[in-house]
Design a protein around this motif. Structure first.
Motif, mmCIF file in Angstrom:
data_model
loop_
_atom_site.group_PDB
_atom_site.id
_atom_site.type_symbol
_atom_site.label_atom_id
_atom_site.label_comp_id
_atom_site.label_asym_id
_atom_site.label_seq_id
_atom_site.Cartn_x
_atom_site.Cartn_y
_atom_site.Cartn_z
ATOM 1 N N THR A 59 92.353 -25.637 -63.723
ATOM 2 C CA THR A 59 92.481 -25.555 -62.264
ATOM 3 C C THR A 59 92.487 -24.098 -61.815
ATOM 4 O O THR A 59 91.801 -23.732 -60.852
ATOM 5 C CB THR A 59 93.768 -26.261 -61.798
ATOM 6 O OG1 THR A 59 93.702 -27.636 -62.201
ATOM 7 C CG2 THR A 59 93.936 -26.175 -60.300
ATOM 8 N N SER A 60 93.240 -23.273 -62.523
ATOM 9 C CA SER A 60 93.298 -21.852 -62.192
ATOM 10 C C SER A 60 91.924 -21.198 -62.351
ATOM 11 O O SER A 60 91.500 -20.397 -61.515
ATOM 12 C CB SER A 60 94.322 -21.167 -63.090
ATOM 13 O OG SER A 60 94.340 -19.791 -62.876
ATOM 14 N N TRP A 61 91.201 -21.539 -63.411
ATOM 15 C CA TRP A 61 89.874 -20.976 -63.672
ATOM 16 C C TRP A 61 88.887 -21.439 -62.612
ATOM 17 O O TRP A 61 88.088 -20.670 -62.095
ATOM 18 C CB TRP A 61 89.427 -21.379 -65.065
ATOM 19 C CG TRP A 61 88.095 -20.875 -65.532
ATOM 20 C CD1 TRP A 61 87.086 -21.641 -66.029
ATOM 21 C CD2 TRP A 61 87.612 -19.523 -65.598
ATOM 22 N NE1 TRP A 61 86.014 -20.854 -66.386
ATOM 23 C CE2 TRP A 61 86.314 -19.550 -66.127
ATOM 24 C CE3 TRP A 61 88.159 -18.304 -65.243
ATOM 25 C CZ2 TRP A 61 85.557 -18.408 -66.319
ATOM 26 C CZ3 TRP A 61 87.391 -17.154 -65.433
ATOM 27 C CH2 TRP A 61 86.114 -17.221 -65.969
ATOM 28 N N LYS A 62 88.951 -22.722 -62.250
ATOM 29 C CA LYS A 62 88.028 -23.282 -61.265
ATOM 30 C C LYS A 62 88.252 -22.688 -59.878
ATOM 31 O O LYS A 62 87.299 -22.412 -59.157
ATOM 32 C CB LYS A 62 88.197 -24.805 -61.214
ATOM 33 C CG LYS A 62 87.287 -25.498 -60.235
ATOM 34 C CD LYS A 62 87.536 -26.992 -60.236
ATOM 35 C CE LYS A 62 86.672 -27.669 -59.201
ATOM 36 N NZ LYS A 62 86.972 -29.095 -59.102
ATOM 37 N N ASN A 63 89.504 -22.486 -59.506
ATOM 38 C CA ASN A 63 89.826 -22.025 -58.158
ATOM 39 C C ASN A 63 90.017 -20.516 -58.051
ATOM 40 O O ASN A 63 90.306 -20.017 -56.967
ATOM 41 C CB ASN A 63 91.094 -22.725 -57.656
ATOM 42 C CG ASN A 63 90.904 -24.221 -57.580
ATOM 43 O OD1 ASN A 63 89.821 -24.718 -57.332
ATOM 44 N ND2 ASN A 63 91.973 -24.960 -57.819
ATOM 45 N N GLY A 64 89.860 -19.802 -59.145
ATOM 46 C CA GLY A 64 90.077 -18.363 -59.148
ATOM 47 C C GLY A 64 88.990 -17.607 -58.413
ATOM 48 O O GLY A 64 87.942 -18.153 -58.063
ATOM 49 N N ASP A 65 89.230 -16.336 -58.195
ATOM 50 C CA ASP A 65 88.233 -15.516 -57.512
ATOM 51 C C ASP A 65 87.723 -14.371 -58.385
ATOM 52 O O ASP A 65 86.957 -13.542 -57.924
ATOM 53 C CB ASP A 65 88.784 -14.985 -56.187
ATOM 54 C CG ASP A 65 90.058 -14.175 -56.368
ATOM 55 O OD1 ASP A 65 90.585 -14.141 -57.490
ATOM 56 O OD2 ASP A 65 90.516 -13.573 -55.379
ATOM 57 N N ARG A 68 83.722 -14.875 -61.880
ATOM 58 C CA ARG A 68 82.794 -15.912 -61.423
ATOM 59 C C ARG A 68 81.482 -15.900 -62.180
ATOM 60 O O ARG A 68 80.878 -16.948 -62.363
ATOM 61 C CB ARG A 68 82.521 -15.781 -59.921
ATOM 62 C CG ARG A 68 83.750 -15.977 -59.053
ATOM 63 C CD ARG A 68 84.409 -17.342 -59.188
ATOM 64 N NE ARG A 68 85.353 -17.385 -60.295
ATOM 65 C CZ ARG A 68 85.919 -18.482 -60.778
ATOM 66 N NH1 ARG A 68 85.634 -19.652 -60.286
ATOM 67 N NH2 ARG A 68 86.761 -18.445 -61.770
ATOM 68 N N TYR A 71 82.279 -17.721 -65.224
ATOM 69 C CA TYR A 71 82.543 -19.116 -64.846
ATOM 70 C C TYR A 71 81.242 -19.887 -64.665
ATOM 71 O O TYR A 71 81.146 -21.053 -65.046
ATOM 72 C CB TYR A 71 83.375 -19.172 -63.559
ATOM 73 C CG TYR A 71 83.595 -20.573 -63.062
ATOM 74 C CD1 TYR A 71 84.590 -21.377 -63.607
ATOM 75 C CD2 TYR A 71 82.801 -21.120 -62.058
ATOM 76 C CE1 TYR A 71 84.793 -22.674 -63.165
ATOM 77 C CE2 TYR A 71 82.992 -22.409 -61.611
ATOM 78 C CZ TYR A 71 83.982 -23.184 -62.168
ATOM 79 O OH TYR A 71 84.176 -24.468 -61.732
#
Length: 147
Positions: A59-65, A68, A71
């Motif tokens: 979740t942290s990786w998906k929603n991080g800024d 990318r 990612y």
């Protein structure tokens, strides 16, 4: 429950960082309740904690800024190491001996290459006049050259 929080803090500390582990340990001591009388096998508890940790990490990786570009290549987290070589890691993470990277970390005053372009990994791999023999070519450039 306090023992589970502490075990979770230990597992998270190995994978996600000391700050998170410290916060979980602090929560366990301040808000945790004594471990219930239900005895669960340690491998089962570790499995549950690992699953929870991976879900939180994903979740942290998906929603991080940040990260990318990596990612976009590797959208899923994993405890298994990748088979990337050092050069791949440097290129895709953009963390290497490139002027743009060095400037971002305040290790250089300029992010320009000596040819005048912005010194990113992609610049050196595709357009810098000083690295022509190392340039990557697009599919279209390759087919035009052969045709």
């Amino acid at each position: 429950m306090q023992a589970i929080y502490c075990l979770h803090a230990l597992l998270v500390g190995r994978s996600l960082g000391n700050e998170r582990a410290d916060q979980l340990a602090k929560d366990a001591t301040q808000h945790g309740q004594p471990y219930s009388l239900i005895k669960l096998p340690k491998p089962h508890i570790k499995g549950l904690l690992r699953k929870s940790m991976l879900e939180e990490w994903q979740t942290s990786w998906k929603n991080g800024d940040i990260g990318r570009k990596v990612y976009n290549i590797m959208p899923s987290v994993s405890l298994r190491p990748t088979n990337w070589i050092r050069e791949d890691v440097i290129f895709f993470s953009q963390h290497g001996p490139f002027p743009a990277s060095l400037r971002r970390f305040h290790l250089s005053d300029s992010d320009y290459c000596s040819c005048g372009g912005i010194g990113t990994a992609l610049h050196y791999a595709t357009e810098c006049i000083y690295t022509v023999s190392w340039h990557m070519r697009s599919q279209r450039q390759t087919s035009n050259k052969n045709g």
